[in-house]
Design a protein around this motif. Sequence first.
Motif, mmCIF file in Angstrom:
data_model
loop_
_atom_site.group_PDB
_atom_site.id
_atom_site.type_symbol
_atom_site.label_atom_id
_atom_site.label_comp_id
_atom_site.label_asym_id
_atom_site.label_seq_id
_atom_site.Cartn_x
_atom_site.Cartn_y
_atom_site.Cartn_z
ATOM 1 N N TYR A 130 69.797 2.336 -26.338
ATOM 2 C CA TYR A 130 68.766 3.129 -27.014
ATOM 3 C C TYR A 130 69.120 4.601 -27.196
ATOM 4 O O TYR A 130 68.619 5.255 -28.091
ATOM 5 C CB TYR A 130 67.444 3.054 -26.233
ATOM 6 C CG TYR A 130 66.839 1.681 -26.236
ATOM 7 C CD1 TYR A 130 66.159 1.208 -27.354
ATOM 8 C CD2 TYR A 130 66.941 0.847 -25.129
ATOM 9 C CE1 TYR A 130 65.600 -0.057 -27.365
ATOM 10 C CE2 TYR A 130 66.386 -0.425 -25.123
ATOM 11 C CZ TYR A 130 65.714 -0.867 -26.245
ATOM 12 O OH TYR A 130 65.167 -2.113 -26.266
ATOM 13 N N LEU A 189 48.468 -14.675 -35.186
ATOM 14 C CA LEU A 189 48.833 -13.338 -34.718
ATOM 15 C C LEU A 189 47.610 -12.487 -34.405
ATOM 16 O O LEU A 189 47.695 -11.530 -33.662
ATOM 17 C CB LEU A 189 49.661 -12.617 -35.792
ATOM 18 C CG LEU A 189 51.020 -13.253 -36.063
ATOM 19 C CD1 LEU A 189 51.556 -12.717 -37.374
ATOM 20 C CD2 LEU A 189 51.971 -12.974 -34.924
ATOM 21 N N ALA A 248 54.646 -18.594 -38.474
ATOM 22 C CA ALA A 248 53.315 -18.431 -37.872
ATOM 23 C C ALA A 248 52.344 -17.947 -38.937
ATOM 24 O O ALA A 248 52.704 -17.154 -39.791
ATOM 25 C CB ALA A 248 53.374 -17.425 -36.735
ATOM 26 N N ALA A 292 51.022 -6.902 -31.346
ATOM 27 C CA ALA A 292 52.357 -6.690 -30.796
ATOM 28 C C ALA A 292 52.286 -5.661 -29.668
ATOM 29 O O ALA A 292 51.551 -4.693 -29.764
ATOM 30 C CB ALA A 292 53.292 -6.177 -31.893
ATOM 31 N N PRO A 293 53.003 -5.901 -28.583
ATOM 32 C CA PRO A 293 52.961 -4.940 -27.464
ATOM 33 C C PRO A 293 53.536 -3.582 -27.881
ATOM 34 O O PRO A 293 54.445 -3.515 -28.700
ATOM 35 C CB PRO A 293 53.819 -5.594 -26.386
ATOM 36 C CG PRO A 293 54.732 -6.518 -27.139
ATOM 37 C CD PRO A 293 53.967 -6.983 -28.330
ATOM 38 N N LEU A 294 52.965 -2.515 -27.324
ATOM 39 C CA LEU A 294 53.456 -1.169 -27.636
ATOM 40 C C LEU A 294 54.844 -0.950 -27.063
ATOM 41 O O LEU A 294 55.645 -0.227 -27.611
ATOM 42 C CB LEU A 294 52.510 -0.124 -27.031
ATOM 43 C CG LEU A 294 51.476 0.469 -27.971
ATOM 44 C CD1 LEU A 294 50.652 1.492 -27.236
ATOM 45 C CD2 LEU A 294 52.141 1.105 -29.182
ATOM 46 N N TYR A 295 55.069 -1.532 -25.914
ATOM 47 C CA TYR A 295 56.360 -1.276 -25.277
ATOM 48 C C TYR A 295 56.905 -2.558 -24.695
ATOM 49 O O TYR A 295 56.217 -3.562 -24.575
ATOM 50 C CB TYR A 295 56.241 -0.221 -24.182
ATOM 51 C CG TYR A 295 55.368 -0.637 -23.029
ATOM 52 C CD1 TYR A 295 55.866 -1.474 -22.028
ATOM 53 C CD2 TYR A 295 54.061 -0.201 -22.934
ATOM 54 C CE1 TYR A 295 55.079 -1.866 -20.980
ATOM 55 C CE2 TYR A 295 53.258 -0.587 -21.878
ATOM 56 C CZ TYR A 295 53.768 -1.419 -20.909
ATOM 57 O OH TYR A 295 52.991 -1.814 -19.869
ATOM 58 N N GLU A 296 58.154 -2.474 -24.325
ATOM 59 C CA GLU A 296 58.822 -3.603 -23.711
ATOM 60 C C GLU A 296 59.400 -3.119 -22.393
ATOM 61 O O GLU A 296 60.162 -2.143 -22.374
ATOM 62 C CB GLU A 296 59.950 -4.076 -24.639
ATOM 63 C CG GLU A 296 60.551 -5.383 -24.231
ATOM 64 C CD GLU A 296 61.438 -5.934 -25.348
ATOM 65 O OE1 GLU A 296 61.326 -7.122 -25.642
ATOM 66 O OE2 GLU A 296 62.231 -5.151 -25.905
ATOM 67 N N ALA A 297 59.010 -3.767 -21.297
ATOM 68 C CA ALA A 297 59.552 -3.368 -19.998
ATOM 69 C C ALA A 297 61.019 -3.761 -19.926
ATOM 70 O O ALA A 297 61.430 -4.748 -20.540
ATOM 71 C CB ALA A 297 58.769 -4.030 -18.883
ATOM 72 N N ARG A 298 61.788 -2.979 -19.190
ATOM 73 C CA ARG A 298 63.207 -3.303 -19.059
ATOM 74 C C ARG A 298 63.352 -4.598 -18.272
ATOM 75 O O ARG A 298 62.700 -4.787 -17.255
ATOM 76 C CB ARG A 298 63.902 -2.160 -18.315
ATOM 77 C CG ARG A 298 65.342 -2.457 -17.977
ATOM 78 C CD ARG A 298 66.020 -1.271 -17.310
ATOM 79 N NE ARG A 298 67.410 -1.581 -17.060
ATOM 80 C CZ ARG A 298 67.914 -1.868 -15.850
ATOM 81 N NH1 ARG A 298 67.137 -1.858 -14.803
ATOM 82 N NH2 ARG A 298 69.184 -2.156 -15.707
ATOM 83 N N GLN A 331 70.286 0.732 -20.816
ATOM 84 C CA GLN A 331 69.311 1.292 -21.757
ATOM 85 C C GLN A 331 69.885 2.545 -22.436
ATOM 86 O O GLN A 331 69.585 2.827 -23.584
ATOM 87 C CB GLN A 331 68.023 1.657 -21.007
ATOM 88 C CG GLN A 331 67.387 0.495 -20.293
ATOM 89 C CD GLN A 331 66.328 -0.174 -21.133
ATOM 90 O OE1 GLN A 331 65.384 0.449 -21.560
ATOM 91 N NE2 GLN A 331 66.503 -1.461 -21.379
#
Lengths: 307, 485
Positions: free
Chosen positions: B220, B7, B2, B12-18, B216
């Motif tokens: 993590y 971009l 890319a 980029a997202p701050l977080y990633e949902a489970r 998780q």
Amino acid sequence: MAEHKRIDEATGTTTVGHEWDGIEELDTPMPRWWLWTFYATIVWGLAYVILYPAWPMVDSATKGVLGWSSRGDLEKEMAADAKRRAPTVSAIAATAIADLPAKPELMQAAVQGGGAAFRVHCVQCHGAGGAGVKNLYPSLTDDDWLWGGDLASIEYTVTHGIRNPDHKDTRTSLMPAFGRDGILDAGQIDDVVSFVRVISRQEKAGAASARGATLFADNCAVCHGAGGEGGRQFGAPKLTDAIWLYGGDRAGLTTTVNQPRNGVMPRWNNRLDPVTIKMLSAYVYSLGGGEKGLAPVGEGQGADGQP
Amino acid sequence: MASPEDLSGQPAPLYEARKGVYPKAVNGPFRRFKWAIMAVTLAIYYATPWIRWDRGPHAPDQAVLVDLANRRFYMFQIEIWPHEFYYVAGLLIMAGIGLFLVTSAVGRAWCGYACPQTVWTDLFQHVDRLVDGDRNAQARLANGPWTFEKLSKRTVKYLIYLVIAFWTGGAWIMYFADAPTLTLDFWTGQAAPIAYGTVAVLTATTFILGGFMREQVCIYMCPWPRIQTAMMDEKSLLVTYKDWRGEPRGSVKKAQAHPGAFGDCIDCNQCVAVCPTGIDIREGPQIGCITCALCIDACDGVMAQVGRPRGLIDYCTLDDAASEKAGGVAQPVRKTLMRPRTLLYLGVWSAIGAAMLFSLGQRTRLDLAVQHERSPLYVQLSDGQIRNNYTLKLRNMETRPRRVAVTVSGLPGAVLWTNVGTRENAAQRIELALPADSVTSVKLFIAAPGAGPARQDFTIATRGLDGDPRGDSDTIQFDRPETGQ
């Protein structure tokens, strides 16, 4: 550097845009719960700073809206502890000191409490373990007592002190300064010292000690007893044993007869409450030299007790 | 690749949902093994505090009890005192070496079967299936609107979660007090605040970690996967997708149409569907794999249906993978398990265990520790003798009162007495009465002739006068004034 961001093909994740010798780092997003936990710790920290003393200022920290302080906590703990000890303390107060050994739990508590008081008020002179200091303060751990080593005698001594000028019930006696005041001349003092060293089995009898015996009977026996066995009503030390506060050698004895030390101890009834004194006495008694016999206490002491 | 322009519009997202994991029910030998482990471990956990063990009137009759208030640890007939804590240290070392042993032999077996996080997650996933239905129904319900059905199912499910979580937290505190008494106190509001606090905290953590965070925690939060990676080697048995046999993937129909063009994997996705951590084992070894082997059960089931040999996904070492890929055969499992590394771990592990058992058998339950009073070091007595003071700590670790004799050797002419009496009671040997299951502190005075060395080592010994005569002794110093003083 940030313009080198790219999407990593293997993982589909963006890189952070930095490169170290060909190594790149993935900008992997945090799990949502992790981020929320992180925010929660920030909120917790802010709340803590508002509620509790936290921010250092010029001379003290911010107070915090709860009004909490570690000193306040300590006061609460002290009050709670005083309340917890109250039944024991009042039981000790209500028990005559001579009766304490018959109640082992009270005696134990008294010894513990007395130990704490001893470490505050007594160690300066008598030492941390009560061993005293040669030529200055008597040992409280041995089996030789000037004024009696039973519980009641010790309590009386602690309460009223020794040779305390401002108190009429204090334990008082004054050994005359035989040399300085010219009662005996140097040769006579030498003879008396020889006699004392004979009765304490440090020397063999001779002509000097024979002369000293007569001098002793005339000048010393009234307090120290005919055989040098001591007199507790006057605090006159036993001269036949191995314990010498001011030294049992020739030089030490000569100094004592010339110019006696007549040590003093403060009275404690103007600084400590009776229960503390009682506990203190029990502690001193427990140091190893406690005596069983109860000597008469109080009467015959003070001004009338002087030789 | 890319370009930066691609971009710029999408940071980029701050977080990633489970991503929801809805593992499908599966049956097979590994599933049954997991069931068995779950039943045994949960039974041990919930039931152990209720086992009674008669120790007589002076000790609690709970078989396993951590008595923090009185600093005792009871484990059936073994009683551990604080100064014997090295037994607990020994157990921890054995647990560590045991983990090395298991991990080097069969990889993350602890993670897959016995870890509490795995066991409770498994339990909660069964609750999910019980209330919501299997995989597809669960996903449908999770992604669907909040209908009455969803609301009522969620309520029922979370209530069951809560009951399990509360029971789990409640069982924990039973290890720290008499279980029947504590249960009664707990429900009548008489228990200590710490009991309610502990139950509340453990209920909350079980509810959250077991009910919601699940994989998780493994991916993590848990340090074990990182450490265990270092314990495994090319001879460790791991759950492996045999890509040399499975690739390229193709459905049954495609394979029938083009014989020989496709591998054994029919891309049915069952191994992904049953995975409790939601990974695809066909992507190779990864941190999310806890080696629970449910994918093996699923794949074997499918292979049986399509008439192909089992073991497309199977326990396999890296060495075997290489030799199978090259057309060879795997070495027998027995040989894989019995190799120098595992045997060495087993040897060390057994040696520590044997040493602890031996030491447990040898220990006396009458222990003496002597402390020399150093302030003052010695006391001059009026008759010329010298007295030293000591503090004896006598531990009577039996659950009955004992009578013991205290004697001194190596110090000629010594007499002893305690602060209960005075010097009139001095003797060469004294007797003491020790209460059951307690530490008695005794102040001991020892007087000896004044003539002698300035420092003299001697021995104070105790001996049981009733029953077991074994005791303990301590060598300590007697001090006198330096000569010439």
